[in-house]
Design an enzyme around this catalytic site. Structure first.
Site, PDB file in Angstrom:
ATOM      1  N   GLY A  49       0.879  -1.084  -0.046  1.00 26.70           N
ATOM      2  CA  GLY A  49       0.033  -0.037   0.090  1.00 26.70           C
ATOM      3  C   GLY A  49       0.736   1.269  -0.196  1.00 26.70           C
ATOM      4  O   GLY A  49       2.060   1.350  -0.380  1.00 26.70           O
ATOM      5  N   HIS A  55       4.350   1.772  -8.004  1.00 31.81           N
ATOM      6  CA  HIS A  55       3.454   0.829  -8.035  1.00 31.81           C
ATOM      7  C   HIS A  55       2.340   0.663  -9.117  1.00 31.81           C
ATOM      8  O   HIS A  55       2.104  -0.410  -9.743  1.00 31.81           O
ATOM      9  CB  HIS A  55       2.324   0.771  -6.659  1.00 31.81           C
ATOM     10  CG  HIS A  55       3.373   0.894  -5.486  1.00 31.81           C
ATOM     11  ND1 HIS A  55       3.311   1.842  -4.638  1.00 31.81           N
ATOM     12  CD2 HIS A  55       3.971  -0.179  -4.846  1.00 31.81           C
ATOM     13  CE1 HIS A  55       3.953   1.628  -3.710  1.00 31.81           C
ATOM     14  NE2 HIS A  55       4.301   0.231  -3.631  1.00 31.81           N
TER      15      HIS A  55
HETATM   16  P1  AMP Z   1       6.114  -2.259  -1.617  1.00 30.97           P
HETATM   17  O1  AMP Z   1       4.708  -1.913  -1.507  1.00 30.97           O
HETATM   18  O2  AMP Z   1       7.342  -1.314  -1.423  1.00 30.97           O
HETATM   19  O3  AMP Z   1       6.285  -3.642  -1.011  1.00 30.97           O
HETATM   20  O4  AMP Z   1       6.298  -2.555  -3.162  1.00 30.97           O
HETATM   21  C1  AMP Z   1       5.430  -3.356  -4.042  1.00 30.97           C
HETATM   22  C2  AMP Z   1       5.998  -3.466  -5.173  1.00 30.97           C
HETATM   23  O5  AMP Z   1       6.282  -2.232  -6.067  1.00 30.97           O
HETATM   24  C3  AMP Z   1       7.535  -4.331  -5.391  1.00 30.97           C
HETATM   25  O6  AMP Z   1       7.433  -5.114  -6.425  1.00 30.97           O
HETATM   26  C4  AMP Z   1       8.420  -2.984  -5.454  1.00 30.97           C
HETATM   27  O7  AMP Z   1       9.681  -3.420  -5.845  1.00 30.97           O
HETATM   28  C5  AMP Z   1       7.708  -2.143  -6.382  1.00 30.97           C
HETATM   29  N1  AMP Z   1       7.945  -0.809  -6.541  1.00 30.97           N
HETATM   30  C6  AMP Z   1       8.462  -0.116  -5.280  1.00 30.97           C
HETATM   31  N2  AMP Z   1       8.871   1.203  -5.512  1.00 30.97           N
HETATM   32  C7  AMP Z   1       8.976   1.120  -6.930  1.00 30.97           C
HETATM   33  C8  AMP Z   1       9.293   2.152  -7.990  1.00 30.97           C
HETATM   34  N3  AMP Z   1       9.812   3.164  -7.894  1.00 30.97           N
HETATM   35  N4  AMP Z   1       9.530   1.610  -9.259  1.00 30.97           N
HETATM   36  C9  AMP Z   1       8.932   0.421  -9.641  1.00 30.97           C
HETATM   37  N5  AMP Z   1       8.561  -0.266  -8.728  1.00 30.97           N
HETATM   38  C10 AMP Z   1       8.519  -0.275  -7.395  1.00 30.97           C
END
Ligand code: AMP
Length: 324
Positions: A49, A55
């Site tokens: 989230g 995301h």
């Molecule tokens: P998180 O909510 O931080 O667990 O992230 C969920 C997904 O979004 C994971 O696969 C992360 O690697 C991806 N994600 C987070 N930040 C970025 C970003 N700046 N660019 C691309 N994907 C991202």
């Protein structure tokens, strides 16, 4: 099943062009069965989230490759240590929901409860934990796994549980979390999961700063200098790509220099927060072993973690490869 603010039925939610939200695993499974009946290719984007454009980029990429995209929102206790920010981690469901509606690419939101995800409970103290966990040996205790030894076991465990609920054909992860991509790709391979793993390039602000849910912890003053990690690793990458440098020390020299310079500038300006480098790393993309010498055209990850005040930022650039 519930909608964001009330318990409107699935039918009502979809009739309004909105997204059904499932906080019950059983209800989600019914929705999933229907996708199978309709021969839909299901894509999956797991998140915690506090959604940002990074995301949403994953969701849009997934939609290009799949008929129905499921997004999960679950702040996973098992990947936090007792001293980490589980309680403070931003929880912003209403804006997350609106963002997902705006993509026009999300078919369902899975919002599972901690009590269903961890039926016997989950302690942050690893010695107190009970039940089944998944660990990818050999890839989980270097780089991010050194300061966060609990982290990849927590990630591999929750992603396995989510895969078992969602049963996706394809799963999408961000290259921002490079080691996570390598760990999960190995997990999918080793556990023979019938899932295609896709990694999506890091989404950045115009100044190069990687989007992250934790960026909201930064004050405007901190945010201004927080590009230093990206500038540091980009300078090292330039050393490899343009100057054909292969020796680790030589590759990392400009990165250390940039970080030292910014630290000094902050001191000179009397800023009331510290910058502390946690680590810089140069590893082979498959084994995640630290490299003393980078082979010609060897695929590698150049990454680092830095504290700006108490906020820990990570970033990476890929060498001789585009996909993790
Ligand atoms: P998180 O909510 O931080 O667990 O992230 C969920 C997904 O979004 C994971 O696969 C992360 O690697 C991806 N994600 C987070 N930040 C970025 C970003 N700046 N660019 C691309 N994907 C991202």
């Amino acid at each position: 099943m519930s909608s964001p603010s009330n318990n409107a039925s699935h039918a009502t939610a979809t009739a309004e062009g909105k997204i059904p939200v499932f906080d019950s695993i059983a209800a989600f499974r019914e929705w999933r069965k229907e996708q199978t009946r309709q021969n839909k290719v299901v894509g999956f984007v797991p998140t915690m989230g506090a959604l940002h454009d990074g995301h949403l980029e994953l969701v849009k990429t997934a939609k290009k490759e799949c008929d129905a995209v499921v997004v999960s929102i679950f702040v996973n206790p098992a990947q936090f240590a007792p001293h980490e920010d589980l309680d403070q981690y931003p929880r912003t469901f209403d804006t997350d929901y609106a963002s997902l509606v705006s993509t026009n690419a999300c078919a369902a939101i899975l919002l599972p409860k901690v009590s269903e995800m961890y039926p016997v409970g989950i302690s942050l103290d690893r010695s107190q934990q009970r039940g089944a966990f998944v660990e990818v040996q050999g890839l989980s205790h270097q780089m991010e796994g050194i300061p966060r030894p609990h982290f990849f076991r927590g990630v591999a465990t929750v992603v396995t549980k989510l895969f078992n609920i969602v049963q996706p054909d394809r799963a999408f992860f961000g290259q921002k979390d490079a080691q996570q991509c390598v760990v999960l790709r190995a997990m999918i391979r080793d556990l023979l999961l019938p899932i295609t793993m896709r990694s999506v390039p890091t989404c950045r602000e115009a100044d190069g700063m990687a989007l992250s849910s934790r960026n909201r912890y930064l004050t405007p003053e901190m945010r201004k200098i927080s590009t230093l990690l990206y500038r540091a690793i980009t300078a090292s990458k330039k050393n490899i790509v343009e100057h054909k440098v292969q020796d680790r020390e030589e590759i990392l020299k400009p990165a250390y220099a940039i970080i030292e310079q910014v630290k000094q500038e902050c001191k000179d300006q009397g800023l009331d927060f510290d910058i502390r480098l946690d680590y810089l790393s140069l590893v082979d993309v498959e084994t995640l072993s630290e490299l003393q010498v980078l082979g010609e055209s060897q695929a590698a990850i150049l990454s680092g973690a830095i504290y700006v005040g108490t906020t820990r930022l990570i970033d990476n650039v890929l060498i001789n490869t585009d996909e993790l």
